[in-house]
Write an enzyme that holds these catalytic residues in place. Structure first.
Site, PDB file in Angstrom:
ATOM      1  N   HIS A 375      37.065  43.492  28.039  1.00 30.43           N
ATOM      2  CA  HIS A 375      37.922  42.604  27.227  1.00 30.43           C
ATOM      3  C   HIS A 375      37.176  41.452  26.586  1.00 30.43           C
ATOM      4  O   HIS A 375      37.810  40.549  26.057  1.00 30.43           O
ATOM      5  CB  HIS A 375      39.043  42.013  28.079  1.00 30.43           C
ATOM      6  CG  HIS A 375      40.057  43.002  28.545  1.00 30.43           C
ATOM      7  ND1 HIS A 375      41.204  43.282  27.851  1.00 30.43           N
ATOM      8  CD2 HIS A 375      40.072  43.788  29.634  1.00 30.43           C
ATOM      9  CE1 HIS A 375      41.903  44.203  28.498  1.00 30.43           C
ATOM     10  NE2 HIS A 375      41.233  44.523  29.587  1.00 30.43           N
ATOM     11  N   LYS A 566      48.068  29.933  21.723  1.00 30.42           N
ATOM     12  CA  LYS A 566      47.161  30.770  22.511  1.00 30.42           C
ATOM     13  C   LYS A 566      46.380  29.850  23.440  1.00 30.42           C
ATOM     14  O   LYS A 566      46.479  28.622  23.310  1.00 30.42           O
ATOM     15  CB  LYS A 566      46.184  31.519  21.591  1.00 30.42           C
ATOM     16  CG  LYS A 566      45.470  30.592  20.584  1.00 30.42           C
ATOM     17  CD  LYS A 566      44.501  31.344  19.688  1.00 30.42           C
ATOM     18  CE  LYS A 566      45.162  32.116  18.599  1.00 30.42           C
ATOM     19  NZ  LYS A 566      44.826  33.515  18.547  1.00 30.42           N
ATOM     20  N   ARG A 567      45.608  30.425  24.375  1.00 25.85           N
ATOM     21  CA  ARG A 567      44.780  29.582  25.223  1.00 25.85           C
ATOM     22  C   ARG A 567      43.831  28.735  24.371  1.00 25.85           C
ATOM     23  O   ARG A 567      43.429  29.135  23.268  1.00 25.85           O
ATOM     24  CB  ARG A 567      43.961  30.459  26.185  1.00 25.85           C
ATOM     25  CG  ARG A 567      44.777  31.000  27.338  1.00 25.85           C
ATOM     26  CD  ARG A 567      45.273  29.898  28.240  1.00 25.85           C
ATOM     27  NE  ARG A 567      44.218  29.299  29.003  1.00 25.85           N
ATOM     28  CZ  ARG A 567      44.057  29.457  30.316  1.00 25.85           C
ATOM     29  NH1 ARG A 567      44.909  30.180  31.006  1.00 25.85           N
ATOM     30  NH2 ARG A 567      43.071  28.870  30.951  1.00 25.85           N
ATOM     31  N   LYS A 572      38.209  30.018  19.787  1.00 23.70           N
ATOM     32  CA  LYS A 572      39.472  30.253  19.083  1.00 23.70           C
ATOM     33  C   LYS A 572      39.711  29.199  17.990  1.00 23.70           C
ATOM     34  O   LYS A 572      40.583  29.335  17.158  1.00 23.70           O
ATOM     35  CB  LYS A 572      40.636  30.266  20.081  1.00 23.70           C
ATOM     36  CG  LYS A 572      40.559  31.445  21.064  1.00 23.70           C
ATOM     37  CD  LYS A 572      41.718  31.427  22.043  1.00 23.70           C
ATOM     38  CE  LYS A 572      41.574  32.409  23.197  1.00 23.70           C
ATOM     39  NZ  LYS A 572      41.986  33.786  22.847  1.00 23.70           N
ATOM     40  N   THR A 674      46.263  39.584  20.835  1.00 24.01           N
ATOM     41  CA  THR A 674      47.538  40.302  20.849  1.00 24.01           C
ATOM     42  C   THR A 674      48.630  39.394  20.285  1.00 24.01           C
ATOM     43  O   THR A 674      49.631  39.887  19.763  1.00 24.01           O
ATOM     44  CB  THR A 674      47.925  40.745  22.279  1.00 24.01           C
ATOM     45  OG1 THR A 674      47.665  39.657  23.175  1.00 24.01           O
ATOM     46  CG2 THR A 674      47.108  41.953  22.705  1.00 24.01           C
ATOM     47  N   LYS A 678      52.012  39.959  17.769  1.00 25.16           N
ATOM     48  CA  LYS A 678      53.380  39.478  18.024  1.00 25.16           C
ATOM     49  C   LYS A 678      53.900  38.653  16.853  1.00 25.16           C
ATOM     50  O   LYS A 678      55.065  38.781  16.457  1.00 25.16           O
ATOM     51  CB  LYS A 678      53.415  38.663  19.327  1.00 25.16           C
ATOM     52  CG  LYS A 678      53.116  39.520  20.558  1.00 25.16           C
ATOM     53  CD  LYS A 678      52.757  38.694  21.784  1.00 25.16           C
ATOM     54  CE  LYS A 678      52.100  39.572  22.838  1.00 25.16           C
ATOM     55  NZ  LYS A 678      51.450  38.801  23.910  1.00 25.16           N
TER      56      LYS A 678
HETATM   57  C1  T68 Z   1      41.508  38.694  26.378  1.00 18.48           C
HETATM   58  N1  T68 Z   1      40.772  38.269  27.542  1.00 18.48           N
HETATM   59  C2  T68 Z   1      40.681  38.665  25.118  1.00 18.48           C
HETATM   60  N2  T68 Z   1      40.610  37.209  29.580  1.00 18.48           N
HETATM   61  O1  T68 Z   1      40.128  37.390  24.937  1.00 18.48           O
HETATM   62  C3  T68 Z   1      41.588  39.032  23.951  1.00 18.48           C
HETATM   63  N3  T68 Z   1      38.860  36.503  31.554  1.00 18.48           N
HETATM   64  O2  T68 Z   1      40.845  39.095  22.768  1.00 18.48           O
HETATM   65  C4  T68 Z   1      42.263  40.368  24.216  1.00 18.48           C
HETATM   66  O3  T68 Z   1      43.233  40.625  23.242  1.00 18.48           O
HETATM   67  C5  T68 Z   1      42.944  40.360  25.565  1.00 18.48           C
HETATM   68  O4  T68 Z   1      42.019  40.002  26.589  1.00 18.48           O
HETATM   69  C6  T68 Z   1      43.546  41.695  25.918  1.00 18.48           C
HETATM   70  O5  T68 Z   1      42.621  42.718  25.726  1.00 18.48           O
HETATM   71  C7  T68 Z   1      41.363  37.536  28.486  1.00 18.48           C
HETATM   72  O6  T68 Z   1      42.542  37.210  28.402  1.00 18.48           O
HETATM   73  C8  T68 Z   1      41.076  36.558  30.658  1.00 18.48           C
HETATM   74  O7  T68 Z   1      42.200  36.113  30.742  1.00 18.48           O
HETATM   75  C9  T68 Z   1      40.145  36.370  31.786  1.00 18.48           C
HETATM   76  C10 T68 Z   1      40.624  36.055  33.021  1.00 18.48           C
HETATM   77  C11 T68 Z   1      39.726  35.890  34.054  1.00 18.48           C
HETATM   78  C12 T68 Z   1      38.400  36.020  33.816  1.00 18.48           C
HETATM   79  C13 T68 Z   1      37.981  36.328  32.559  1.00 18.48           C
END
Ligand code: T68
Length: 840
Positions: A375, A566-567, A572, A674, A678
């Site tokens: 991811h 978003k986070r 970002k 994602t 949405k």
């Molecule tokens: C996200 N990753 C991607 N990670 O950033 C995003 N990481 O582009 C993608 O759409 C989404 O995954 C789904 O595929 C994350 O959200 C984490 O939350 C995370 C958590 C713990 C450690 C590392």
């Protein structure tokens, strides 16, 4: 129909609508009153809102149970091939509304509540959401469970039942403040504990080589801690199917709740301490997204849920009388990033040490059972565990990893002779300095499939992060572009849009999102466009009321709702959005009568508690808002609003109201995204870079319906290589210079130039995420956005076409791709068995 045993001729069968299964308004009302009385122990006059919520939740859960048990019974009888989705995070969001939609009883329940003098919407608001995830990765797991059930695919989600999920966010004086998320404090009506399926997990200690009873030498692991995992099951109902799959989350407890030996010997506190240590494992979700933590407790969490889950799969096989050799036929284990990748050595350990299987045979089973989804491309998010820490917690697993690595490097040597640099690069152990286990590499070696989450992301994995592994195992690599569930993010969250869609194209699109294409036929219909516009305005009015209520800020519903939710992370680039706001503000200050398209800038999102710069960006947004919102020169043409505590519940409220969706990450950094999907599914137009799934969204909706800006991934690489100088961009562009100078001067910080200095230094120093390089392109594109919004009819057309062409981004499509491509799992139809009462 079922008959009772020993039914005689004098007994006739009568089908009645049972209080626990019936779906009519009358039955629902009766069941609700019954649950309020017998489960909550309250009568209506003294019941709290939570009592009412609980009574309704139990009423709905009762209606899930028959489907759930029928499903479990069918899978068990057929020993169905099953997807085991292993994820450290499941960001489920509230359950009640979604279950009402999927059961198809939203309207009946709404009416039943109305007739009882209650407001369903208020009861839905009452639910504390299970926020057991950070962001995209955890929410994706939740969307996939919804689609798996809807597509009738036998599956189990396995994870951790964190006592505290992602923290609640408050804003004090513009700064983020974290509050622990006590989501369980009012009780969780959706889960059922299954203590009879508890398992034990070993930790720590050392290994010994000893002879067994036949004189054969074997390795024994002598742990110094054992914890118990108790499964808690939540039903996951598909949309208008009888399939209800299971989300199984593990809670950690001490093996003995009290250590009598220690107590007898007087070490009372020591005995209680052991209990605390065990329970800590499932205490709290690590609140970092896109960064690896390297903490001992995090590794304990990973082995804990992974080991519990593998043993649970073995129990299921035993119960269904499937021989262990057939593990890869019975289960496919999907690893949601590397967080569960310690499952690879754990399965080896179980097979070799506990079931006495020869190594080669165990390895054959293991590498046919796992599939790995990556991811992230961010180097800081790739998990590596220091050897010392890893060996202390998992001494046997480290030995197994060494053995896997030895055999793997032999394979590499065979395929690429005399290439020692390649061996060093590919080793599962990083030996460049302090020694680490490289979890992504372990996942690649131990899996038969490796996928990225958007086309561009998969290409970059092949080209860059996992290039050597692509050369070694090209056949393993494939792309699975992310998707989102239209049930939660359209049907539940945007009833107005759904009514309008249904009136034109029927409701097939809910199960087959490509049906949205049929909307294109109406784009030239002025009456339809008028309805679309009116709908959007009503939604924006709701959000405006919410903003007024929560922040006391007045916003103009005719202004463009420009949203970034978003986070918070530097890649970002929420601060690029802020530079645009400041630029518009500066233009107004220079010429107060300037003709500007009014905008409302909405932000939502959490920052990791230890991520200082991300928190400073939140502070900056609030500080800029304080000035812009109050300056009389602005004349309400710009508003900046930070909405606190962005979570699933809140996301559902906010996505439908967007006119413009900000997807502005540095190209090559966002694996997929994602939220971008949405927003577009709810009729927002995207302003975005060629990053992640933006590329595919633009392909689908058409370049003319998407606002593209910024460097491409190749241009980012090239510019970095030739020596990027952010300072030059700052010097050359007067608007950029003024925007940054305003921040640096203390204009937004009551004259204090120090407050935002770290941020300014980042930008003018090395500007890792290249905001300054993309600034001009972003601003010019935003000017085109403003221009386009003035022609509201043109905007509405773009909005309709965005929705019409987003069919690809349903998580149903993603899950179908996984099933057909490498899960090789078939749908199983679930028959709903009738319940029959006998009367004389
Ligand atoms: C996200 N990753 C991607 N990670 O950033 C995003 N990481 O582009 C993608 O759409 C989404 O995954 C789904 O595929 C994350 O959200 C984490 O939350 C995370 C958590 C713990 C450690 C590392």
């Amino acid at each position: 129909m079922q008959t009772l045993p020993n039914s005689s001729e004098t007994v006739t069968e009568v089908r009645v609508e049972d209080d626990r299964t019936g779906l009519s308004v009358e039955t629902l009302k009766r069941a609700f009153a019954d649950n309020l009385f017998y489960i909550q122990g309250k009568f209506p006059q003294i019941a709290s809102k939570n009592d009412f919520y609980m009574a309704l939740a139990y009423t709905v859960r009762d209606r899930l149970l028959r489907r759930w048990l029928n499903t479990a019974e069918t899978y068990s009888r057929n020993a169905s091939r099953t997807v085991a989705y292993l994820s450290a995070e499941f960001l489920m969001g509230p359950q009640l509304g979604n279950n009402l939609i999927n059961l198809g009883i939203y309207d009946q329940v709404n009416q039943a509540m109305q007739e009882l003098g209650l407001d369903l919407r208020e009861l839905l608001e009452e639910e504390e959401e299970p926020g057991l995830g950070n962001g995209g990765l955890g929410r994706l797991a939740a969307c996939y469970l919804d689609s798996l059930a809807t597509l009738e695919i036998p599956s189990l989600g396995y994870g951790i039942r964190y006592e505290f999920g992602i923290f609640d966010q408050d804003i004090k004086d513009g700064w983020q403040v974290e509050i622990t998320d006590k989501w369980l404090s009012a009780g969780n009506p959706w889960e059922l504990p299954r203590p009879e399926w508890s398992v034990e997990v070993k930790l720590g200690g050392h290994t010994e080589k000893r002879a067994d009873e036949h004189g054969n030498f074997k390795i024994y692991w002598v742990p110094n801690q054992v914890v118990k995992g108790i499964p808690y099951d939540t039903p996951i109902l598909g949309y208008k199917t009888n399939t209800a799959n299971t989300l199984r989350l593990w809670k950690a407890e001490a093996v003995e709740s009290f250590d009598f030996y220690a107590f007898d010997s007087g070490d009372y506190l020591g005995a209680v301490h052991q209990k605390t240590v065990s329970e800590n494992i499932s205490k709290v979700l690590y609140p970092n997204d896109n960064s690896a933590q390297g903490k001992e407790l995090r590794l304990a969490q990973q082995i804990f849920f992974v080991s519990c889950s593998l043993k649970d799969m073995m129990r299921i096989m035993e119960q269904q009388k499937v021989p262990l050799e057939q593990f890869p036929e019975k289960f496919v284990i999907q690893l949601n990033d590397t967080h569960p990748s310690v499952a690879i050595p754990e399965l080896m350990r179980l097979l070799v040490d506990e079931y006495d299987m020869p190594w080669e045979k165990a390895w054959g089973i293991t590498k046919q059972s796992f599939a790995y989804t990556n991811h992230t491309l961010l180097p800081e998010a790739l998990e590596r565990w220091p050897i010392g820490l890893f060996g202390k917690m998992l001494p046997r697993h480290l030995e197994i990893i060494y053995e896997i690595n030895k055999r793997f490097l032999d394979e590499v040597r065979m395929k690429f002779p005399d290439d020692t640099d390649r061996l060093r690069r590919m080793s599962l152990i990083d030996e460049s300095g302090e020694r680490y286990v490289r979890m992504a590499f372990l996942a690649c070696v131990g899996s038969y499939s490796i996928n990225g989450v958007a086309a561009l992301h998969t290409e970059l994995l092949k080209k860059d992060v996992l290039h050597d592994f692509y050369e070694m195992y090209p056949e393993k690599f494939n792309n699975k572009t992310n998707g989102v569930t239209p049930r939660r993010f359209m049907v539940l969250s945007n009833p107005r849009l759904c009514r309008l869609l249904n009136s034109k194209i029927g409701d097939e699109w809910i199960k087959n999102l490509y049906e949205l294409k049929k909307l294109e036929a109406f784009v030239e219909d002025p009456e339809f466009r008028r309805q679309w516009r009116e709908m959007k305005l009503e939604i924006k009015q709701d959000v405006a009321d919410y903003i007024k209520k929560t922040t006391d800020i007045d916003v103009n519903v005719n202004s463009m709702f420009d949203i970034q939710a978003k986070r918070f992370h530097e890649y970002k680039r929420q601060h690029l959005n802020v530079l645009h706001i400041i630029t518009l503000y500066n233009r107004i200050k220079a010429n107060p009568d300037i003709d500007i398209t009014p905008r409302t800038f909405l932000f939502g999102g959490k920052a990791a508690p230890g991520y200082y710069i991300a928190k400073l960006i939140i502070k900056l947004i609030n500080s800029v808002g304080d000035i812009v919102n109050r300056d009389p020169d602005v004349r309400d043409r710009l508003k900046v609003v930070f909405l606190k505590d962005f979570n699933v519940k809140f996301a559902q409220r906010i996505y439908p109201s967007a006119d413009l969706s900000e997807q502005i990450s540095t190209a090559g950094k966002e694996a997929s995204g994602t939220g971008n999907m949405k927003f577009a599914l709810n009729g927002a137009i995207t302003i975005g870079t060629l990053d992640g799934a933006n590329v595919e969204i633009r392909e689908e909706v058409g370049a003319e319906n998407f606002f593209l800006f910024g460097l491409t991934t190749e241009e980012v690489y090239a510019l970095k290589k030739e020596g990027y100088q952010p300072w030059e961009y700052y010097q050359k562009d007067p608007e950029l210079k003024l925007a940054i100078d305003r921040i640096a001067s203390g204009f937004f910080s009551h004259g204090d130039p120090k407050l935002f200095k770290p941020l300014v230094d980042h930008l003018l120093g090395n500007d890792q995420y290249m905001l300054l390089a993309d600034y001009r392109s972003y601003i010019d594109t935003q000017d085109r956005v403003s221009e386009a919004y003035r022609d509201i009819d043109r905007w509405v057309r773009m909005s309709i076409l965005n929705v019409a062409r987003m069919g690809k981004f349903s998580s149903d499509r993603s899950i179908r791709d996984y099933c057909e491509d490498f899960w090789k799992v078939q749908p199983v139809n679930i028959e709903l068995k009738e319940y029959v009462q006998a009367t004389a």
